[in-house]
Design a protein around this motif. Structure first.
Motif, PDB file in Angstrom:
ATOM      1  N   ASP A 103      78.580  57.373  47.857  1.00 33.06           N
ATOM      2  CA  ASP A 103      78.882  55.982  47.537  1.00 33.06           C
ATOM      3  C   ASP A 103      78.692  55.077  48.748  1.00 33.06           C
ATOM      4  O   ASP A 103      78.272  53.930  48.619  1.00 33.06           O
ATOM      5  CB  ASP A 103      80.325  55.876  47.044  1.00 33.06           C
ATOM      6  N   ARG A 104      79.022  55.626  49.930  1.00 32.53           N
ATOM      7  CA  ARG A 104      78.884  54.851  51.151  1.00 32.53           C
ATOM      8  C   ARG A 104      78.340  55.737  52.265  1.00 32.53           C
ATOM      9  O   ARG A 104      78.313  56.950  52.150  1.00 32.53           O
ATOM     10  CB  ARG A 104      80.234  54.229  51.550  1.00 32.53           C
ATOM     11  N   VAL A 105      77.907  55.082  53.339  1.00 31.34           N
ATOM     12  CA  VAL A 105      77.325  55.765  54.490  1.00 31.34           C
ATOM     13  C   VAL A 105      77.985  55.238  55.757  1.00 31.34           C
ATOM     14  O   VAL A 105      78.242  54.034  55.872  1.00 31.34           O
ATOM     15  CB  VAL A 105      75.803  55.532  54.573  1.00 31.34           C
ATOM     16  N   VAL A 106      78.236  56.133  56.713  1.00 29.13           N
ATOM     17  CA  VAL A 106      78.648  55.720  58.052  1.00 29.13           C
ATOM     18  C   VAL A 106      77.592  56.223  59.037  1.00 29.13           C
ATOM     19  O   VAL A 106      77.214  57.387  59.022  1.00 29.13           O
ATOM     20  CB  VAL A 106      80.058  56.252  58.410  1.00 29.13           C
ATOM     21  N   LEU A 107      77.067  55.311  59.848  1.00 34.73           N
ATOM     22  CA  LEU A 107      76.095  55.637  60.890  1.00 34.73           C
ATOM     23  C   LEU A 107      76.819  55.698  62.226  1.00 34.73           C
ATOM     24  O   LEU A 107      77.568  54.776  62.582  1.00 34.73           O
ATOM     25  CB  LEU A 107      74.989  54.582  60.966  1.00 34.73           C
TER      26      LEU A 107
ATOM     27  N   GLN B 292      80.659  54.114  66.068  1.00 31.10           N
ATOM     28  CA  GLN B 292      80.261  53.732  64.714  1.00 31.10           C
ATOM     29  C   GLN B 292      79.386  52.484  64.770  1.00 31.10           C
ATOM     30  O   GLN B 292      79.754  51.482  65.370  1.00 31.10           O
ATOM     31  CB  GLN B 292      81.504  53.475  63.861  1.00 31.10           C
ATOM     32  N   LEU B 293      78.225  52.559  64.112  1.00 29.44           N
ATOM     33  CA  LEU B 293      77.290  51.439  64.096  1.00 29.44           C
ATOM     34  C   LEU B 293      77.321  50.672  62.788  1.00 29.44           C
ATOM     35  O   LEU B 293      77.031  49.473  62.762  1.00 29.44           O
ATOM     36  CB  LEU B 293      75.868  51.940  64.366  1.00 29.44           C
ATOM     37  N   ALA B 294      77.606  51.362  61.688  1.00 28.40           N
ATOM     38  CA  ALA B 294      77.631  50.692  60.390  1.00 28.40           C
ATOM     39  C   ALA B 294      78.396  51.555  59.407  1.00 28.40           C
ATOM     40  O   ALA B 294      78.423  52.785  59.521  1.00 28.40           O
ATOM     41  CB  ALA B 294      76.212  50.452  59.867  1.00 28.40           C
TER      42      ALA B 294
ATOM     43  N   ALA C  42      72.890  51.451  49.866  1.00 24.85           N
ATOM     44  CA  ALA C  42      71.738  50.544  49.890  1.00 24.85           C
ATOM     45  C   ALA C  42      71.825  49.536  51.032  1.00 24.85           C
ATOM     46  O   ALA C  42      70.802  49.102  51.574  1.00 24.85           O
ATOM     47  CB  ALA C  42      71.627  49.817  48.556  1.00 24.85           C
ATOM     48  N   ASP C  43      73.039  49.154  51.420  1.00 21.63           N
ATOM     49  CA  ASP C  43      73.210  48.167  52.485  1.00 21.63           C
ATOM     50  C   ASP C  43      73.045  48.775  53.872  1.00 21.63           C
ATOM     51  O   ASP C  43      72.579  48.101  54.807  1.00 21.63           O
ATOM     52  CB  ASP C  43      74.596  47.521  52.384  1.00 21.63           C
ATOM     53  N   VAL C  44      73.428  50.029  54.025  1.00 19.35           N
ATOM     54  CA  VAL C  44      73.457  50.657  55.347  1.00 19.35           C
ATOM     55  C   VAL C  44      72.166  51.401  55.664  1.00 19.35           C
ATOM     56  O   VAL C  44      71.670  51.348  56.793  1.00 19.35           O
ATOM     57  CB  VAL C  44      74.674  51.600  55.468  1.00 19.35           C
ATOM     58  N   LEU C  45      71.591  52.091  54.681  1.00 23.23           N
ATOM     59  CA  LEU C  45      70.401  52.903  54.947  1.00 23.23           C
ATOM     60  C   LEU C  45      69.131  52.055  54.910  1.00 23.23           C
ATOM     61  O   LEU C  45      68.247  52.245  54.082  1.00 23.23           O
ATOM     62  CB  LEU C  45      70.302  54.064  53.954  1.00 23.23           C
ATOM     63  N   THR C  46      69.062  51.117  55.825  1.00 23.57           N
ATOM     64  CA  THR C  46      67.850  50.330  56.019  1.00 23.57           C
ATOM     65  C   THR C  46      67.111  50.881  57.235  1.00 23.57           C
ATOM     66  O   THR C  46      67.714  51.526  58.117  1.00 23.57           O
ATOM     67  CB  THR C  46      68.175  48.855  56.254  1.00 23.57           C
ATOM     68  N   LEU C  47      65.817  50.625  57.310  1.00 28.02           N
ATOM     69  CA  LEU C  47      65.038  51.135  58.434  1.00 28.02           C
ATOM     70  C   LEU C  47      65.562  50.584  59.750  1.00 28.02           C
ATOM     71  O   LEU C  47      65.669  51.313  60.747  1.00 28.02           O
ATOM     72  CB  LEU C  47      63.566  50.778  58.246  1.00 28.02           C
ATOM     73  N   ASP C  48      65.930  49.304  59.785  1.00 27.13           N
ATOM     74  CA  ASP C  48      66.435  48.700  61.019  1.00 27.13           C
ATOM     75  C   ASP C  48      67.717  49.400  61.482  1.00 27.13           C
ATOM     76  O   ASP C  48      67.879  49.719  62.667  1.00 27.13           O
ATOM     77  CB  ASP C  48      66.709  47.213  60.820  1.00 27.13           C
TER      78      ASP C  48
ATOM     79  N   GLU D 217      68.128  51.752  64.886  1.00 24.70           N
ATOM     80  CA  GLU D 217      69.151  51.456  65.893  1.00 24.70           C
ATOM     81  C   GLU D 217      70.035  52.676  66.125  1.00 24.70           C
ATOM     82  O   GLU D 217      70.370  53.023  67.269  1.00 24.70           O
ATOM     83  CB  GLU D 217      70.016  50.275  65.444  1.00 24.70           C
ATOM     84  N   CYS D 218      70.392  53.349  65.050  1.00 16.89           N
ATOM     85  CA  CYS D 218      71.262  54.520  65.152  1.00 16.89           C
ATOM     86  C   CYS D 218      70.611  55.627  65.969  1.00 16.89           C
ATOM     87  O   CYS D 218      71.260  56.287  66.783  1.00 16.89           O
ATOM     88  CB  CYS D 218      71.607  55.027  63.754  1.00 16.89           C
TER      89      CYS D 218
END
Length: 271
Positions: free
Chosen positions: A223-227, A232-234, A239-245, A249-250
């Protein structure tokens, strides 16, 4: 009424005795929710999992692994100033490590391996009873290995052994399940079985935190992602967190590609 999170980290840092660790952790996981934990090697993913298990020092912030408001209230009323760790009863957390510690040549059945997950509930002086045997049976059925209960553990395929170790974690009937790179080395059949298992656990209200580089898992069941990368970066919806940008960065300047299923990170061998 909304259920309280099973796990809540507020400004948390975990530190190894040698000084390495992970910091700035602010996240929560609700009952029936799966969260993917993503970052490069050495980013602190395993440290975070070990910290939740109480095996790494909590050096900042507050962590709550809550079974009830009373548990947290009792801890808060007695804790000294500084970092706080609130845990619930034994068996609350199930854990599937990245590397199996069992010797496949050891003469033990799959059923006996899974029964190990009941030991904390049993203590040293009790033999397994009907409830324990039923918990083992349910755990094996959950991972699709019910018909192999009496099979010698070492005779199982690598993927089946991985699922057997997951059943061991489930035998304790946890409310929070921690999975450390569970897809490593699995063929498609066992990957699909693991995905189905995670979906079933979510439906039963189990909270799941999964350290992984497998985007298929993140997209299909999380449901969610932590980078994380040292901090912690995001944290947020997949869909909001797993972007290429965000992922670039991670992974700290390493050229990263996102295909349909996997993070492709040169020099990291997919880890």
């Amino acid at each position: 009424m909304t259920e309280s999170p099973v796990l809540r980290l507020e400004g948390v840092a975990f530190t190894h005795p040698g000084g390495s660790g992970v910091s700035g952790l602010d996240l929560e996981i609700a009952p029936g929710e799966a969260v993917a934990l993503i970052g490069p090697n050495g980013a602190g993913k395993s440290t975070l999992l070990m910290g939740v298990l109480g095996m790494v020092t909590l050096t900042a912030g507050r962590m709550t692994v809550a079974s009830s408001e009373a548990d947290a209230a009792t801890e808060a009323s007695t804790a000294a100033a500084g970092p706080r760790r609130t845990h619930s009863q034994d068996g609350m957390i199930g854990f599937l490590p990245q590397a199996a510690e069992l010797d496949p040549d050891f003469p033990i059945s799959l059923e006996q391996v899974v029964m190990q997950g009941r030991y904390r509930r049993l203590g040293f002086l009790r033999w397994p009873g009907r409830a324990d045997r039923e918990a083992v049976r349910r755990a094996l059925e959950t991972v699709g290995l019910g018909d192999l209960a009496r099979r010698r553990f070492g005779e199982l395929s690598g993927g089946q052994r991985q699922r057997g170790l997951l059943a061991r974690a489930l035998a304790s009937e946890p409310r929070l399940l921690l999975l450390d790179e569970p897809f490593n080395g699995l063929d498609q059949q066992n990957r699909d079985a693991l995905i189905d298992t995670v979906r079933g656990l979510k439906a039963r209200g189990v909270a799941v935190l999964i350290s992984t580089h497998d985007l298929e898992l993140a997209k299909l069941v999380c449901d969610r992602v932590v980078l994380v990368n040292g901090t912690q970066l995001a944290f947020g919806p997949v869909a909001d967190v797993l972007t290429l940008d965000n992922v670039q960065e991670c992974f700290d300047g390493v050229e990263v590609e996102l295909d349909e299923h996997t993070l492709v990170v040169p020099g990291h061998e997919g880890h």
